[in-house]
Enzyme design. Structure first.
Site, PDB file in Angstrom:
ATOM      1  CG  MET A   1      48.592  40.810  42.683  1.00 49.79           C
ATOM      2  SD  MET A   1      46.948  41.854  42.125  1.00 49.79           S
ATOM      3  CE  MET A   1      47.531  41.991  40.244  1.00 49.79           C
TER       4      MET A   1
ATOM      5  CB  SER B   1      44.592  47.408  34.252  1.00 50.69           C
ATOM      6  OG  SER B   1      44.311  45.850  34.733  1.00 50.69           O
TER       7      SER B   1
ATOM      8  CG  MET C   1      45.062  38.557  40.149  1.00 54.20           C
ATOM      9  SD  MET C   1      43.588  39.361  40.647  1.00 54.20           S
ATOM     10  CE  MET C   1      43.710  41.142  40.122  1.00 54.20           C
TER      11      MET C   1
ATOM     12  CG  MET D   1      48.957  47.496  45.527  1.00 55.98           C
ATOM     13  SD  MET D   1      48.538  47.540  43.799  1.00 55.98           S
ATOM     14  CE  MET D   1      46.677  47.085  43.693  1.00 55.98           C
TER      15      MET D   1
ATOM     16  CG  ASP E   1      46.238  43.732  37.158  1.00 62.03           C
ATOM     17  OD1 ASP E   1      46.846  44.195  37.849  1.00 62.03           O
ATOM     18  OD2 ASP E   1      45.462  44.581  36.607  1.00 62.03           O
TER      19      ASP E   1
ATOM     20  CG  HIS F   1      48.968  47.132  34.946  1.00 65.56           C
ATOM     21  ND1 HIS F   1      50.194  47.434  35.833  1.00 65.56           N
ATOM     22  CD2 HIS F   1      48.230  46.736  35.904  1.00 65.56           C
ATOM     23  CE1 HIS F   1      49.981  47.036  37.060  1.00 65.56           C
ATOM     24  NE2 HIS F   1      48.559  46.483  37.135  1.00 65.56           N
TER      25      HIS F   1
ATOM     26  CG  ASP G   1      47.252  48.633  40.031  1.00 65.39           C
ATOM     27  OD1 ASP G   1      46.124  48.956  39.592  1.00 65.39           O
ATOM     28  OD2 ASP G   1      47.799  47.432  40.019  1.00 65.39           O
TER      29      ASP G   1
ATOM     30  CG  HIS H   1      50.439  44.030  39.656  1.00 67.15           C
ATOM     31  ND1 HIS H   1      49.178  44.689  40.028  1.00 67.15           N
ATOM     32  CD2 HIS H   1      50.922  43.627  40.831  1.00 67.15           C
ATOM     33  CE1 HIS H   1      49.149  44.720  41.468  1.00 67.15           C
ATOM     34  NE2 HIS H   1      50.188  44.147  41.887  1.00 67.15           N
TER      35      HIS H   1
END
Ligand code: DX5
Ligand code: ZN
Length: 229
Positions: free
Chosen positions: A74, A14, A43, A143, A41, A39, A181, A72
């Protein structure tokens, strides 16, 4: 019952734990070190209490590497931005059931664009949230921390959930990646793999290490003997 992993896990570092000021170099280094996927992330400061980056950064990184992008999301609502992330170069899009009103439709939209669609289960989200969409899911990610930050402690209470999902996936017979994760490290990986995970996301354990190749190798574990299928 716990089962031994059948092959080395897919390793998806990540970039959350990378040096953002040198992100291009970090991605090149992690590819050279043997990462399987990258990966990413995303957010929004709303669905989770932190903000990272969006499609423009992913588009910039896309030019630098051939690694599959495991994105991913979020963010909520997630549906209005799915196309933007796919256009930016996402190969896999992972979404939380809580991020939109119609999970099935969101997954359909991702697959209609020819991308892999994944469902992410927060620690408090039960396996039932994915049970009715198993026919259109390419990945399920458990998660093992609450989403929003790297460097948190692995939650061992999630191990039975991983094992339950392994059973559901095997019973269904479709190829579905089972990702984990949060807090994944050489010290926590063994029970994660024994529970049936086949894909490991790791931020701190890889980018926080001085030797990326050694950190990835430590997560993969020993290679199975030749001919052991
Ligand atoms: C957390 C993210 C993770 C994070 C993991 O919300 O989804 O991907 O990067 O970081 P570590 O491996 O440090 O727990
Ligand atoms: Zn993640």
């Amino acid at each position: 019952m716990l089962t031994a992993p059948r092959r080395p896990p897919v390793i998806a570092p990540s970039v959350l734990a990378a040096d953002f000021a040198r992100l291009g170099e970090e991605v090149a280094a992690i590819e050279k070190a043997g990462a399987d996927w990258l990966h990413l992330d995303v957010m929004d400061g709303h669905f989770v209490p932190n903000i990272t980056f969006g499609p423009p950064l992913i588009k910039s990184l896309r030019r630098l590497t051939a690694l599959p992008f495991d994105v991913h999301l979020m963010i909520a609502p997630v549906d209005p931005l799915l196309d933007d992330f796919i256009d930016a170069g996402a190969d896999h899009i992972l979404i939380h059931p809580e991020a939109g009103p119609h999970l099935h439709r969101s997954l359909q939209s991702i697959r209609a664009r020819g991308k892999k669609a994944g469902v992410v289960l927060n620690p408090a989200t039960p396996v039932e949230s994915v049970a009715c969409v198993l026919d259109i899911v390419d990945a399920i990610m458990v998660m093992t921390v609450n989403p929003g930050f790297g460097g948190q402690s692995f939650l061992p209470s999630m191990l039975p959930k991983i094992a339950t999902l392994r059973g559901m996936i095997d019973a269904g017979g479709r190829p579905i990646a089972l990702e984990v994760d949060g807090g994944v490290s050489a010290g926590t990986v063994r029970p994660i793999l024994e529970a049936g995970a086949d894909t490991l996301v790791a931020g701190t354990a890889v980018f926080g290490s001085a030797d990326y190749a050694a950190a990835i190798a430590a997560l993969r574990g020993p290679s199975p003997p030749a001919g052991n299928e």
